[in-house]
Design a protein around this motif. Structure first.
Motif, PDB file in Angstrom:
ATOM      1  N   GLU A  30       0.809  -1.215   0.000  1.00 30.98           N
ATOM      2  CA  GLU A  30       0.000   0.000   0.000  1.00 30.98           C
ATOM      3  C   GLU A  30       0.848   1.273   0.000  1.00 30.98           C
ATOM      4  O   GLU A  30       0.314   2.365  -0.079  1.00 30.98           O
ATOM      5  N   TYR A  47       3.900   7.705   2.490  1.00 32.58           N
ATOM      6  CA  TYR A  47       2.790   8.050   1.611  1.00 32.58           C
ATOM      7  C   TYR A  47       2.145   6.777   1.065  1.00 32.58           C
ATOM      8  O   TYR A  47       2.812   5.975   0.420  1.00 32.58           O
ATOM      9  N   PRO A  48       0.832   6.605   1.295  1.00 25.72           N
ATOM     10  CA  PRO A  48       0.157   5.434   0.722  1.00 25.72           C
ATOM     11  C   PRO A  48      -0.189   5.665  -0.744  1.00 25.72           C
ATOM     12  O   PRO A  48      -0.292   6.808  -1.201  1.00 25.72           O
ATOM     13  N   TYR A  50      -2.484   6.083  -3.878  1.00 30.37           N
ATOM     14  CA  TYR A  50      -3.766   6.778  -3.955  1.00 30.37           C
ATOM     15  C   TYR A  50      -4.935   5.790  -3.949  1.00 30.37           C
ATOM     16  O   TYR A  50      -5.929   5.988  -3.247  1.00 30.37           O
ATOM     17  N   GLN A  53      -5.962   4.433  -0.388  1.00 30.00           N
ATOM     18  CA  GLN A  53      -6.323   5.328   0.707  1.00 30.00           C
ATOM     19  C   GLN A  53      -7.662   4.967   1.354  1.00 30.00           C
ATOM     20  O   GLN A  53      -7.801   4.992   2.568  1.00 30.00           O
ATOM     21  N   GLU A  54      -8.631   4.604   0.549  1.00 30.13           N
ATOM     22  CA  GLU A  54      -9.946   4.263   1.107  1.00 30.13           C
ATOM     23  C   GLU A  54      -9.881   2.970   1.928  1.00 30.13           C
ATOM     24  O   GLU A  54     -10.483   2.875   2.994  1.00 30.13           O
ATOM     25  N   PRO A  65      -9.512  10.109   4.167  1.00 28.67           N
ATOM     26  CA  PRO A  65      -8.406   9.288   3.636  1.00 28.67           C
ATOM     27  C   PRO A  65      -7.050   9.863   4.036  1.00 28.67           C
ATOM     28  O   PRO A  65      -6.873  11.080   4.087  1.00 28.67           O
ATOM     29  N   PRO A  66      -6.080   9.006   4.315  1.00 26.46           N
ATOM     30  CA  PRO A  66      -4.749   9.485   4.690  1.00 26.46           C
ATOM     31  C   PRO A  66      -3.961   9.952   3.475  1.00 26.46           C
ATOM     32  O   PRO A  66      -3.982   9.310   2.433  1.00 26.46           O
ATOM     33  N   LYS A  67      -3.304  11.094   3.589  1.00 27.52           N
ATOM     34  CA  LYS A  67      -2.415  11.548   2.518  1.00 27.52           C
ATOM     35  C   LYS A  67      -0.987  11.130   2.820  1.00 27.52           C
ATOM     36  O   LYS A  67      -0.154  11.059   1.937  1.00 27.52           O
TER      37      LYS A  67
END
Length: 105
Positions: A30, A47-48, A50, A53-54, A65-67
């Protein structure tokens, strides 16, 4: 210091990286990138991807969602060594993942 005595903190294993003191983990497949940032203190940022993120948001029971996940160097012992070894582990996992099909979330 209290969290460390309780056995909680930042670490990684074969599955992924624990990104907070609650034990929430981001799996290796991820992660898009890991960077060093030096603003108002030294920090390792994870950073995950994109499209993950969900999935991460639901797993961590968050409403947004995490940035990225910040690991502030002040919070860990031997931060430079931690960052260096995390980058090495990430590069090994990333090269292994790149040899095969990238796993989607």
């Amino acid at each position: 210091m209290k969290k460390r005595r309780e056995g909680k903190g930042y670490y990684w294993d074969e599955e992924g990286v624990v990104v907070n003191f609650n034990g929430n983990k981001v799996y290796w497949n991820e992660i898009e990138k890991i960077e060093f940032l030096n603003r108002r203190g030294k920090t390792t940022i994870i950073y995950p991807l994109y499209n993950c993120q969900e999935t991460i948001m639901k797993r961590h029971k968050k409403s947004y969602p995490p940035k990225g996940y910040a690991i502030v160097w002040f919070d860990i012992e031997e931060p430079r060594e931690f960052h260096t070894n995390l980058i090495r582990a990430w590069n090994r996992k990333k090269s292994f993942r790149d040899d095969f099909d990238k796993t989607s979330c």
